[in-house]
Write a protein that holds these residues in place. Sequence first.
Motif, PDB file in Angstrom:
ATOM      1  N   ARG A 107       0.833  -1.196   0.000  1.00 31.35           N
ATOM      2  CA  ARG A 107       0.000   0.000   0.000  1.00 31.35           C
ATOM      3  C   ARG A 107       0.870   1.250   0.000  1.00 31.35           C
ATOM      4  O   ARG A 107       2.037   1.209   0.386  1.00 31.35           O
ATOM      5  CB  ARG A 107      -0.946  -0.009   1.202  1.00 31.35           C
ATOM      6  N   LEU A 108       0.273   2.337  -0.397  1.00 31.93           N
ATOM      7  CA  LEU A 108       1.013   3.585  -0.561  1.00 31.93           C
ATOM      8  C   LEU A 108       1.149   4.306   0.772  1.00 31.93           C
ATOM      9  O   LEU A 108       0.145   4.631   1.413  1.00 31.93           O
ATOM     10  CB  LEU A 108       0.285   4.481  -1.566  1.00 31.93           C
ATOM     11  N   LYS A 109       2.395   4.561   1.166  1.00 35.51           N
ATOM     12  CA  LYS A 109       2.627   5.342   2.379  1.00 35.51           C
ATOM     13  C   LYS A 109       2.497   6.824   2.033  1.00 35.51           C
ATOM     14  O   LYS A 109       3.114   7.317   1.097  1.00 35.51           O
ATOM     15  CB  LYS A 109       4.012   5.060   2.960  1.00 35.51           C
ATOM     16  N   LEU A 110       1.701   7.536   2.822  1.00 36.40           N
ATOM     17  CA  LEU A 110       1.461   8.955   2.581  1.00 36.40           C
ATOM     18  C   LEU A 110       2.367   9.845   3.420  1.00 36.40           C
ATOM     19  O   LEU A 110       2.775  10.918   2.974  1.00 36.40           O
ATOM     20  CB  LEU A 110      -0.002   9.291   2.881  1.00 36.40           C
ATOM     21  N   ALA A 111       2.671   9.417   4.634  1.00 43.39           N
ATOM     22  CA  ALA A 111       3.487  10.235   5.533  1.00 43.39           C
ATOM     23  C   ALA A 111       3.953   9.392   6.707  1.00 43.39           C
ATOM     24  O   ALA A 111       3.363   8.359   7.023  1.00 43.39           O
ATOM     25  CB  ALA A 111       2.688  11.442   6.041  1.00 43.39           C
ATOM     26  N   SER A 112       5.024   9.859   7.344  1.00 43.66           N
ATOM     27  CA  SER A 112       5.504   9.257   8.582  1.00 43.66           C
ATOM     28  C   SER A 112       5.465  10.307   9.674  1.00 43.66           C
ATOM     29  O   SER A 112       5.855  11.454   9.447  1.00 43.66           O
ATOM     30  CB  SER A 112       6.940   8.742   8.421  1.00 43.66           C
ATOM     31  N   ARG A 113       4.998   9.907  10.844  1.00 44.12           N
ATOM     32  CA  ARG A 113       4.981  10.790  11.991  1.00 44.12           C
ATOM     33  C   ARG A 113       5.660  10.080  13.152  1.00 44.12           C
ATOM     34  O   ARG A 113       5.975   8.890  13.059  1.00 44.12           O
ATOM     35  CB  ARG A 113       3.533  11.170  12.366  1.00 44.12           C
ATOM     36  N   ASN A 114       5.869  10.798  14.229  1.00 43.88           N
ATOM     37  CA  ASN A 114       6.479  10.166  15.388  1.00 43.88           C
ATOM     38  C   ASN A 114       5.559   9.089  15.934  1.00 43.88           C
ATOM     39  O   ASN A 114       4.489   9.380  16.463  1.00 43.88           O
ATOM     40  CB  ASN A 114       6.767  11.215  16.476  1.00 43.88           C
ATOM     41  N   GLY A 115       5.971   7.846  15.779  1.00 44.90           N
ATOM     42  CA  GLY A 115       5.195   6.750  16.340  1.00 44.90           C
ATOM     43  C   GLY A 115       4.094   6.211  15.458  1.00 44.90           C
ATOM     44  O   GLY A 115       3.330   5.333  15.888  1.00 44.90           O
ATOM     45  N   SER A 116       3.979   6.690  14.204  1.00 51.15           N
ATOM     46  CA  SER A 116       2.939   6.170  13.317  1.00 51.15           C
ATOM     47  C   SER A 116       3.279   6.474  11.859  1.00 51.15           C
ATOM     48  O   SER A 116       4.083   7.359  11.562  1.00 51.15           O
ATOM     49  CB  SER A 116       1.562   6.761  13.665  1.00 51.15           C
ATOM     50  N   ASN A 117       2.631   5.730  10.962  1.00 51.30           N
ATOM     51  CA  ASN A 117       2.702   5.981   9.530  1.00 51.30           C
ATOM     52  C   ASN A 117       1.287   6.113   8.989  1.00 51.30           C
ATOM     53  O   ASN A 117       0.354   5.479   9.502  1.00 51.30           O
ATOM     54  CB  ASN A 117       3.403   4.827   8.802  1.00 51.30           C
ATOM     55  N   LEU A 118       1.119   6.939   7.955  1.00 54.01           N
ATOM     56  CA  LEU A 118      -0.173   7.099   7.299  1.00 54.01           C
ATOM     57  C   LEU A 118      -0.132   6.415   5.939  1.00 54.01           C
ATOM     58  O   LEU A 118       0.823   6.586   5.173  1.00 54.01           O
ATOM     59  CB  LEU A 118      -0.513   8.578   7.123  1.00 54.01           C
ATOM     60  N   TYR A 119      -1.200   5.640   5.639  1.00 51.33           N
ATOM     61  CA  TYR A 119      -1.287   4.912   4.380  1.00 51.33           C
ATOM     62  C   TYR A 119      -2.598   5.228   3.671  1.00 51.33           C
ATOM     63  O   TYR A 119      -3.606   5.563   4.302  1.00 51.33           O
ATOM     64  CB  TYR A 119      -1.217   3.396   4.623  1.00 51.33           C
ATOM     65  N   GLN A 120      -2.556   5.097   2.345  1.00 53.92           N
ATOM     66  CA  GLN A 120      -3.755   5.292   1.539  1.00 53.92           C
ATOM     67  C   GLN A 120      -4.779   4.215   1.885  1.00 53.92           C
ATOM     68  O   GLN A 120      -4.432   3.059   2.141  1.00 53.92           O
ATOM     69  CB  GLN A 120      -3.394   5.229   0.055  1.00 53.92           C
ATOM     70  N   SER A 121      -6.041   4.616   1.879  1.00 56.10           N
ATOM     71  CA  SER A 121      -7.138   3.684   2.149  1.00 56.10           C
ATOM     72  C   SER A 121      -7.958   3.479   0.890  1.00 56.10           C
ATOM     73  O   SER A 121      -7.958   4.318  -0.014  1.00 56.10           O
ATOM     74  CB  SER A 121      -8.032   4.230   3.268  1.00 56.10           C
ATOM     75  N   THR A 122      -8.663   2.356   0.837  1.00 54.35           N
ATOM     76  CA  THR A 122      -9.558   2.104  -0.298  1.00 54.35           C
ATOM     77  C   THR A 122     -10.895   2.801  -0.110  1.00 54.35           C
ATOM     78  O   THR A 122     -11.712   2.830  -1.021  1.00 54.35           O
ATOM     79  CB  THR A 122      -9.798   0.591  -0.459  1.00 54.35           C
ATOM     80  N   HIS A 123     -11.123   3.378   1.072  1.00 51.51           N
ATOM     81  CA  HIS A 123     -12.381   4.051   1.361  1.00 51.51           C
ATOM     82  C   HIS A 123     -12.237   5.562   1.172  1.00 51.51           C
ATOM     83  O   HIS A 123     -11.189   6.134   1.491  1.00 51.51           O
ATOM     84  CB  HIS A 123     -12.831   3.753   2.784  1.00 51.51           C
ATOM     85  N   PRO A 124     -13.276   6.227   0.662  1.00 52.12           N
ATOM     86  CA  PRO A 124     -13.207   7.673   0.491  1.00 52.12           C
ATOM     87  C   PRO A 124     -13.178   8.402   1.832  1.00 52.12           C
ATOM     88  O   PRO A 124     -13.722   7.910   2.824  1.00 52.12           O
ATOM     89  CB  PRO A 124     -14.488   7.999  -0.292  1.00 52.12           C
ATOM     90  N   ASN A 125     -12.547   9.560   1.831  1.00 54.18           N
ATOM     91  CA  ASN A 125     -12.469  10.411   3.021  1.00 54.18           C
ATOM     92  C   ASN A 125     -11.902   9.654   4.231  1.00 54.18           C
ATOM     93  O   ASN A 125     -12.355   9.808   5.360  1.00 54.18           O
ATOM     94  CB  ASN A 125     -13.847  10.985   3.384  1.00 54.18           C
TER      95      ASN A 125
END
Length: 259
Positions: free
Chosen positions: A7-25
């Motif tokens: 899956r596509l990583k969108l961002a990294s933060r302290n203690g977590s990563n954000l990934y693209q979801s298949t759901h809108p919003n």
Amino acid sequence: MKTEKSRLKLASRNGSNLYQSTHPNQVVMAFTDKATAFEGNMLAKTIAGKAVINSLISQRLMSLLNSMGFATHFQKRLNMQEHAVTPCDPIPISLVVHNYAAGEFAAGLGVETGIALPEPIVEFRHHLSADSFTIVPEQLITAFDWADPEEVEDMLAIANRVNDIVSGYFHAFHFTLAELHLHFGRHQTFIDDGEFEVEESELMLIDQLSADTCRLWDQLDNNSPIGKEAALVAGNLDGYQQLVDRLGLMPGRTGGQNS
């Protein structure tokens, strides 16, 4: 749970990563076991198991704030270490609420750790990167357009109210909230008024509210550090585990509950 490579990583933060979801919003926030100091810098070690504990604590606190009418990015927990969250553009400012002198704050002022402040002190930090920041006065935030005056006023008001609520929550379990770290973002929506599409921006509390963003002391043990601070000293999960056990959030453990 999908693997990170699928899956596509969108961002990294302290203690977590954000990934693209298949759901809108919606995006997926995955908690990690990577260790960070309270001052924000990444440490060259991991603490196995802390991702699950931080996910449970953050779910509880974010859900509490949602139920009280605060706008947070939290939608729901997807699994033991992932949350579905609302996509937001992060504001490059964090607010640190100091209730007691501790850590670098105490060292920088040359005062003893553990001194209760007469009232909460809110510190603004401008984040140059995921693990680098500079303490800034309120005037610089608006001067460089990191946030407008109304947003700064709202963030300050929210920080003080959230500090009261989170302090009260932990106090019920005999923990002292010495320090609280908060991050905010803007959720952009487009509304069709029949003639034009109008862009609206909503200020939201983002990131996590967990043992990694709350400096906690144990009132039942002479206000000794518990949670992240204790775990960093010991180099293991014990500080986190003792915290989540008393909060009753870990499924399958004595006295635990899942909500």
